[in-house]
Design an enzyme around this catalytic site. Structure first.
Site, PDB file in Angstrom:
ATOM      1  N   GLY A  58     -34.876   9.107 -29.919  1.00 13.16           N
ATOM      2  CA  GLY A  58     -36.278   8.962 -29.570  1.00 13.16           C
ATOM      3  C   GLY A  58     -37.155   8.975 -30.799  1.00 13.16           C
ATOM      4  N   LYS A  78     -31.546  18.640 -28.955  1.00 14.10           N
ATOM      5  CA  LYS A  78     -32.379  17.608 -29.573  1.00 14.10           C
ATOM      6  C   LYS A  78     -32.617  17.959 -31.035  1.00 14.10           C
ATOM      7  CE  LYS A  78     -36.239  14.598 -28.660  1.00 14.10           C
ATOM      8  NZ  LYS A  78     -37.120  14.109 -27.593  1.00 14.10           N
ATOM      9  N   ASP A 170     -48.877  10.349 -24.833  1.00 10.51           N
ATOM     10  CA  ASP A 170     -47.927   9.239 -24.958  1.00 10.51           C
ATOM     11  C   ASP A 170     -47.176   9.026 -23.647  1.00 10.51           C
ATOM     12  OD1 ASP A 170     -46.590   7.142 -26.095  1.00 10.51           O
ATOM     13  OD2 ASP A 170     -45.132   8.370 -27.177  1.00 10.51           O
TER      14      ASP A 170
END
Length: 862
Positions: A58, A78, A170
Site C-alpha cells: 500500500g 504491516k 483518503d
C-alpha cells in the site's frame, strides 16, 4: 492496499497503549530514509511474530500474513515504509494518529499493537478474508440496495471517527474492505498521512474534494465528498469529471436517477457539491438519510403498493422493526445525533409516506399518526439505550402516552423502565403498562406480535397457567424463532438474549447480546446486559473488555461506573479512581452515582461508598435514586460492622416482595454473628414463609424443627428442597454428604438460589473445613469473591456471610500451618471493621484469634 486479504482488527481488540503512536512517529522522524521495509516472508520478529507470506502493498507499507506465537492467532503485520516525513513533525497530526489508535467501531480499522525492531517499524492488525471494494467494482456494478448497504456501513464507521475529531482524507474503494462474512471495514483510517505523506498531499484524485486538491483546509466534509464519489461509482460508475483538475471540477454534479429511491440521487448530488458548505456537515448527517433510503428500497422491493390500514386518530398501533422508515422524522427530533445513536432507533419503526406517519392493522384507510407522541417515544428510547437515563426516558414515554394512549410501544417501554427503576419485576404499574400493550398485540405487525407473545412467557405476572418447564421450553422456542426471522434486528437479538439469560441459556445469551452490540456499539443498555451475562458465566476478561470498550465508545457516567465495578474484582486501586471519575462525570447524583458507590464498596472503600450513598440520598436527581440510596446506607453501615447504626437507619423499600424484605431484615440482624447463634434473626425469617428458600433459611439459622415442617411442602429434588437438605446434613455434622449437594447447588446457578449465593459458598467452605479438607475450603471460599461480583452492589447475603467466610479462611490457613496468611486475613477483617460494634461475637472471636496467633509467633523458637 490490494490483495485478497487485508489487515484490520476487530472492535474491542487489545488497545494500543497511550503515547505509543507518538513515540513511534518520533523515532521514524529521526531515522534515515530507505527504499522500503526490510522484512521478508519467513522472518521471525521479536520471537513473537512469524511472517508467513506477503499479501499486499500500500501507500505506506507492505503487509504480511503473520502468526502471533504468543496468542496463537493469525494477524496482519504491516511493515512501515520510511519516506517523506515532514508531516510527522506536525503536533496536530501526531495527536490525530493517537486518536485513530483509540477508535473502536465494527466498521473501522483499529490497531492491535505497534512496534519497532532493528529491521524497521510495524503495525499489528487483524487478518481479514475477502476483497476490497475496488476489486469488486472492477468486476461488476452493485445493485442500489447493496450499494446503499455498503455506503451505510462506511458512513457509520466514518461518523464514529468524526464524532471523535478524526478525518480519513483518503476514502476510496481500495480503502474499503468487503469481508467474506458480510462486514464492511474502512482501511488505513488516517494513518497513511501520519506514517507517510504530508497532509496536503493526501487523497486520490478521483475521490478528492475540490478544496483538498487546492490545498485548502480539510475537514469532515472532505470525507463526505469522497463517500459521495464512492457511492456514485457503486451505482453508475466513476463520475464523468473524476479525473479532471480542480479548476474544472467546480460545476455541480448531475443528480443520478435511481429507480425506487429518488432521494438517493439527490443525496449523492449534495455530497458531491463543489462548495464544502453545501454538503452535509459530516457523516453523522449522512447516516440517517441512508437509513431512510435503505428502508425505502426495502419497501419498494417487498410491496409494490403500500398497505393501507385504519387506526384511531392520533394513535400508533403498528410498529415495523428492522428498518427506520421514519428516519427523516427521527433526525428532525434528535438533531445531529451520532450515527450509532440514530441507527439504534430501528427498535421500533414506523412505515410511512412523505410528510406523514402511517399505522397498519386491518387493511382499511390509513390515518395520520401523532407525530408529537412518536417524537417523545423515540427520544425516550434514545435516552434509555444510549444515555442510560431511565428518569428522562420515563418522562418521555409518559408524555407520549398522554398524547396517544394507544401507542403500544411507549407502554412496553414504560413498563420496562418502571420494572428496572423500581428494581421489581412485579411492580403493579409496570405490569399494568405491559398488559395494556398486550391488549393491542393483535393490531401490531408480526415482529412486535412475536415479541409481545414472547414477553408473556417471561413476565412473572403472566405465569401460572402451566408448569414452569413448559413455559421455559416455549419461551426458548419463540426466542429462537425471533432470531431466525430477524437476524439483523438489534432489538430482536437483545430480547431473545434476555429470554435465554432469564431461562438459563447463558452461552446463547452472551452470543446474542454480543451480536446486538456489534450492530450498535453505543448502546449502554445492551452493553450492560452483555457484561452481566459474561460476568455470570465467569468470563471476567471478556466482561472487562466489553466494559472498557463501552466506556470508550460512549463515556457516560453509567458506563464508566460499570467499568469500575468490574475492576473492583482484581484491580482495586484502578477501580477506585475509575469510580471517582464516573462520579465527576455525572451532572446530578443519580443511578450512576449509586453504581460508582457500589464499586467503591467492593474495592474496600466502604466509608467513601457510605458518603456517596448519603449524598445521593440528600441530593439525588430523582426520588427513585434517593430511595435506593436510603436502602444502601444501612448496608454500607453493616459492612463496617456498625449493626446498631444500620438497624436505626433501616427503611423498607417500597413496592417490594414481602418475603424478600423479611429475609433482608433477618440478615441485617445476623451480621457479625455465627449463623447458628443468630437467634435475633429467626423471628424475621418466620415472616418470610412465602419465600422459596424459607425452609433452608430456618435451617441455616438453627431452627431445624420448623425447617423440616416447611420443607415438607417442597418438591423433592428442587433447588429449594436440596438447599434445605444440604444445610440439615451440615447441621447434623454429616459434612461428607452435605458437600456434594452444596457443590451441585453452587454449580447450578439456579435463579431461585440467587438470594443465598454467598451462604452457599460459605457453607461449602465451612463443611470442607469441618471435614478436614482445609485446602479445598480455601479454594471454595476464594470463589466467594467471584460470586460477589455477579451482583452490582453488596447484598445482605454478602454482608452477613463475608465476615464468616473470612474467619473460616483464617482457620483453614492455620490448619495448613500458614499462620502469617491467617493473621493477614484477620487483619483485613478487623481493618474493615475498625468502627464495628465492639460486642459483635465475630469481632470478639477475630480479635481473640489474632491475639492467639501473635502469641504463638512470639513463643515460637527463633
Amino acid at each position: 492496499m490490494d490483495g485478497d486479504e487485508q489487515g484490520a482488527p476487530q472492535a474491542g481488540g487489545p488497545r494500543v497503549r497511550p503515547g505509543a503512536i507518538t513515540s513511534l512517529l518520533e523515532q521514524l522522524a529521526r531515522a534515515p530514509d530507505e527504499d522500503g521495509p526490510r522484512f521478508a516472508a519467513g522472518d521471525v520478529i521479536g520471537s513473537r511474530f512469524e511472517l508467513v507470506r506477503e499479501i499486499g502493498r500500500g501507500g505506506f507499507g507492505v503487509v504480511f500474513e503473520a502468526r502471533d506465537r504468543q496468542l496463537d492467532r493469525a494477524v496482519a503485520f504491516k511493515a512501515i515504509r520510511r519516506g517523506e516525513r515532514h508531516a510527522l513533525r506536525e503536533r496536530l497530526l501526531r495527536g490525530e494518529a493517537e486518536a485513530v489508535a483509540r477508535l473502536s467501531h465494527p466498521n473501522l480499522v483499529a490497531l492491535h499493537d505497534v512496534g519497532q525492531c532493528d529491521r524497521g517499524s510495524y503495525l499489528i492488525l487483524e487478518l481479514l478474508r475477502g476483497r476490497t471494494l475496488g476489486d469488486a467494482l472492477a468486476e461488476e456494478r452493485l445493485s442500489p440496495a447493496e450499494a446503499v448497504r455498503v455506503a451505510l456501513e462506511i458512513a457509520k464507521g466514518v461518523a464514529h471517527a468524526h464524532a471523535h475529531g478524526v478525518v480519513h482524507r483518503d476514502l476510496k474503494p481500495a480503502n474499503v474492505f468487503l469481508c467474506d462474512d458480510g462486514q464492511v471495514k474502512v482501511l488505513d483510517f488516517g494513518l497513511a498521512h501520519a506514517f507517510g505523506r504530508p497532509r496536503t498531499d493526501g487523497g486520490t484524485p478521483a475521490y478528492m474534494a475540490p478544496e483538498q486538491e487546492e490545498g485548502a483546509p480539510e475537514d469532515e466534509r472532505t470525507d463526505v465528498f469522497a463517500l459521495g464519489a464512492i457511492l456514485h461509482e457503486m451505482l453508475a460508475g466513476p463520475r464523468p469529471d473524476a479525473e479532471l483538475g480542480s479548476g474544472r471540477r467546480r460545476a455541480r454534479a448531475p443528480a443520478l436517477d435511481v429507480p425506487g429511491a429518488p432521494a438517493l440521487g439527490r443525496l449523492v448530488a449534495r455530497m458531491l457539491e463543489p462548495r464544502a458548505s453545501a454538503r452535509p456537515r459530516d457523516a453523522t448527517e449522512v447516516v440517517p438519510e441512508l437509513l431512510a433510503i435503505e428502508a425505502e428500497l426495502m419497501r419498494s422491493r417487498a410491496a409494490p403498493s403500500p398497505t393501507r390500514v385504519r387506526t384511531r386518530r392520533g394513535s400508533l398501533t403498528a410498529l415495523v422493526a428492522g428498518a427506520v422508515a421514519g428516519v427523516a422524522l427521527v433526525a428532525w427530533i434528535l438533531g445531529r445525533a451520532p450515527s450509532w445513536r440514530v441507527s439504534s432507533l430501528a427498535l421500533w419503526s414506523v412505515p410511512g409516506a412523505p410528510g406523514a406517519l402511517r399505522a397498519a392493522d386491518d387493511g382499511e384507510a390509513a390515518a395520520s399518526v401523532s407525530v408529537e407522541a412518536y417524537g417523545h417515544f423515540v427520544r425516550g428510547v434514545e435516552l434509555r439505550l444510549h444515555a442510560c437515563d431511565l428518569h428522562g426516558a420515563e418522562q418521555e414515554q409518559r408524555r407520549a402516552i398522554a398524547l396517544d394512549p394507544g401507542l403500544a410501544a411507549a407502554r412496553m417501554e414504560l413498563g420496562t423502565i418502571l420494572a428496572n427503576v423500581r428494581g421489581n419485576d412485579f411492580d403493579p404499574e409496570a405490569d399494568a403498562q405491559f398488559r395494556a400493550a398486550y391488549a393491542l398485540a393483535d393490531r401490531m405487525p408480526e415482529k412486535e406480535r412475536a415479541i409481545v407473545r414472547l414477553d408473556r412467557y417471561v413476565t412473572e405476572g403472566q405465569m401460572g397457567a402451566a408448569a414452569p418447564g413448559t413455559y421455559r421450553a416455549e419461551a426458548l422456542r419463540l426466542a429462537e424463532e425471533l432470531v431466525r426471522r430477524y437476524p439483523l434486528d438489534g432489538f430482536a437479538l437483545f430480547y431473545a438474549a434476555y429470554v435465554y439469560g432469564r431461562f438459563g441459556g447463558r452461552e446463547r445469551a452472551v452470543e446474542l447480546y454480543d451480536r446486538a452490540l456489534v450492530l450498535d456499539p453505543g448502546q449502554c443498555w445492551v452493553a450492560g446486559r452483555l457484561i452481566g451475562a459474561l460476568r455470570d458465566a465467569g468470563r471476567w476478561d471478556e466482561a472487562m473488555e466489553v466494559a472498557r470498550r463501552a466506556a470508550s465508545v460512549n463515556p457516560i457516567a453509567e458506563n464508566v461506573g460499570t467499568l469500575a465495578l468490574l475492576q473492583a474484582r482484581e484491580h482495586r486501586t484502578e477501580a477506585v479512581e475509575t469510580a471517582r471519575q464516573a462520579l465527576r462525570a455525572e451532572r446530578e447524583p443519580g443511578e450512576a452515582a449509586l453504581v460508582s458507590a457500589c464499586a467503591l464498596g467492593l474495592a474496600g472503600h466502604v466509608e467513601e461508598a457510605e458518603e456517596t450513598f448519603r449524598r445521593v440520598e440528600a441530593r439525588g436527581a430523582t426520588e427513585e435514586a434517593r430511595a435506593r440510596a436510603r436502602q444502601r446506607v444501612p448496608v454500607a453501615l453493616a459492612e463496617q460492622g456498625r449493626v446498631a447504626d444500620a438497624l436505626r437507619g433501616w427503611r423498607e423499600p417500597p413496592r417490594s416482595w414481602p418475603g424478600g424484605i423479611a429475609l433482608a431484615r433477618a440478615r441485617v440482624r445476623a451480621v457479625g454473628r455465627p449463623r447458628l447463634d443468630a437467634k435475633e434473626a429467626l423471628p424475621y425469617v418466620a415472616a418470610a414463609s412465602d419465600h422459596l428458600l424459607y425452609a433452608g433459611e430456618l435451617a441455616f439459622h438453627g431452627d431445624e424443627r420448623a425447617a423440616r415442617r416447611a420443607a415438607a411442602a417442597l418438591e423433592e429434588g428442587s433447588a429449594p428442597e436440596t438447599y434445605h437438605r444440604a444445610i440439615a446434613l451440615a447441621n447434623a455434622g454429616r459434612h461428607e454428604q452435605a458437600i456434594p449437594l452444596l457443590r451441585s447447588l453452587v454449580a447450578s446457578a439456579d435463579y431461585a438460589l440467587v438470594p443465598a449465593l454467598w451462604q452457599l459458598h460459605y457453607l461449602l467452605g465451612e463443611s470442607l473445613l469441618e471435614d478436614g479438607r482445609p485446602a479445598e475450603a480455601l479454594e471454595a471460599l476464594r470463589r466467594i469473591e467471584w460470586s460477589a461480583m455477579k451482583s452490582d452492589c453488596p447484598s445482605w447475603d454478602q454482608v452477613a456471610n463475608y465476615p464468616r467466610a473470612q474467619l473460616v479462611r483464617a482457620r483453614a490457613y492455620e490448619a495448613l500451618g500458614r499462620c502469617d496468611d491467617a493473621a493477614a486475613e484477620l487483619d483485613r477483617l478487623l481493618a474493615r471493621w475498625r468502627r464495628a460494634d465492639p460486642d459483635l461475637p465475630l469481632v470478639v472471636e477475630a480479635r481473640a484469634m489474632r491475639a492467639r496467633l501473635a502469641g504463638a509467633r512470639e513463643a515460637a523458637p527463633r
